[in-house]
Design an enzyme around this catalytic site. Structure first.
Site, PDB file in Angstrom:
ATOM      1  N   ASP A  72      26.063  41.152  37.036  1.00 17.76           N
ATOM      2  CA  ASP A  72      27.418  40.716  37.359  1.00 17.76           C
ATOM      3  C   ASP A  72      28.427  41.785  36.919  1.00 17.76           C
ATOM      4  O   ASP A  72      28.317  42.928  37.305  1.00 17.76           O
ATOM      5  CB  ASP A  72      27.663  39.346  36.705  1.00 17.76           C
ATOM      6  CG  ASP A  72      28.936  38.671  37.130  1.00 17.76           C
ATOM      7  OD1 ASP A  72      28.988  38.120  38.240  1.00 17.76           O
ATOM      8  OD2 ASP A  72      29.906  38.695  36.334  1.00 17.76           O
TER       9      ASP A  72
ATOM     10  N   HIS B 109      22.525  32.978  40.949  1.00 18.86           N
ATOM     11  CA  HIS B 109      23.222  34.144  40.414  1.00 18.86           C
ATOM     12  C   HIS B 109      22.706  34.615  39.058  1.00 18.86           C
ATOM     13  O   HIS B 109      22.700  35.810  38.775  1.00 18.86           O
ATOM     14  CB  HIS B 109      24.712  33.813  40.308  1.00 18.86           C
ATOM     15  CG  HIS B 109      25.561  34.900  39.740  1.00 18.86           C
ATOM     16  ND1 HIS B 109      25.677  36.139  40.318  1.00 18.86           N
ATOM     17  CD2 HIS B 109      26.351  34.926  38.622  1.00 18.86           C
ATOM     18  CE1 HIS B 109      26.503  36.897  39.603  1.00 18.86           C
ATOM     19  NE2 HIS B 109      26.913  36.178  38.567  1.00 18.86           N
TER      20      HIS B 109
END
Length: 290
Positions: free
Chosen positions: A106, A270
């Site tokens: 991320d 994610h």
């Protein structure tokens, strides 16, 4: 919560910004960087598995966790990925490592990408988890991106709006944002979630993280516009069910930004290091040993 033993903790001064680190293992150095809204603890299921072959260094990025949180200024230069990357270079140098591998999830992946561009002599290999480059995302933003990644625009809003709203109930923001992006694999460790909530309950962390996203929509794009190609080998891992996995040809995108690209999707959303730690540890171990 801390990373399981045998990790030891120390704080390193990176040109006036104190960066909290956890270190363990033996072998070639490997730096692991976390994303939003987390801390180095995101690696708690992966990092111990890498210590047999690497000296593993985990850090809290500036503005996050227990690292310093410089007050944001005009233009959000304090949270440009260039400055955040320089912190990490200084940390690794202070620990005695001139060359090292780096993996980032991320936001940490964006810092790692900038680090590989700005200090190619230092980065031996780069792994990025569930991202495509910032410039590509903005250049190809559409309605689906705006809805799926609404937080990019919310957090970059001005006038203290996101700081005020998140600060009213940081636990709600953290837990709902994370749960909305989890699909299959292991559940989040409640102790890890409590650590994220603890750190994010600091108004300075909320302000810093908003500045991080404002920088991505501003100064980072200026730096990215200068171009540059990653010379180090690059591994991309992404969630099959994540927005990234569903909306981009991840390897083809990265081949526009790096010379040597490989990678694969994992059966998750994610948060790869927490949802699929076995697969992430195996993929990183194989890649950084090659």
């Amino acid at each position: 919560m801390s990373v399981p033993l045998p990790f030891s903790y120390r704080t390193v001064d990176a040109d006036g910004v104190r960066i909290r680190c956890a270190i363990a293992g033996d072998g070639p150095p490997l730096l692991l960087l976390h994303g939003y809204p987390q801390t180095h603890v995101i690696w708690h299921r992966v990092a111990p598995r890498l210590t047999a072959g690497h000296t593993v260094v985990l850090t809290d990025l500036r503005g996050y966790g227990d690292s310093d949180k410089p007050a944001p200024g005009p233009g959000d230069h304090e949270y440009s990925k260039r400055r955040m990357a320089r912190d990490q270079l200084l940390v690794m140098n202070a620990l005695g490592f001139d060359r090292f591998g780096v993996a980032g999830h991320d936001r940490g992946g964006r810092v790692a990408h900038r680090l590989a561009l700005d200090a190619p002599e230092a980065v031996t290999a780069l792994a990025v988890l569930d991202i495509v480059p910032t410039r590509h995302t903005f250049e190809h933003a559409d309605k689906e991106f705006g809805l799926g990644y609404f937080h990019w625009f919310f957090l970059a809003a001005g006038n203290g709006i996101p700081e005020h709203l998140i600060g009213a109930d940081p636990r709600f923001w953290i837990t709902t944002r994370m749960n909305a992006r989890h699909h299959g694999g292991a559940a989040f460790d409640p102790a890890a979630v409590e650590e994220y909530v603890r750190c994010f309950s600091d108004p300075a962390a909320i302000a810093a993280s908003c500045s991080d996203y404002r920088a991505a929509a501003g100064i980072d794009l200026e730096h990215d516009a200068a171009g540059g190609v990653v010379e180090a080998p690059l591994l991309a891992l992404w969630g099959e069910h994540s927005f990234v996995g569903r909306h981009y040809d991840v390897l083809e995108v990265w081949r526009e930004y790096a010379r040597d690209v490989r990678g694969e999707a994992l059966d998750c959303d994610h948060y790869l290091p927490e949802e699929r730690p076995d697969e992430v540890a195996a993929a990183l171990g194989d890649f950084f040993r090659s």
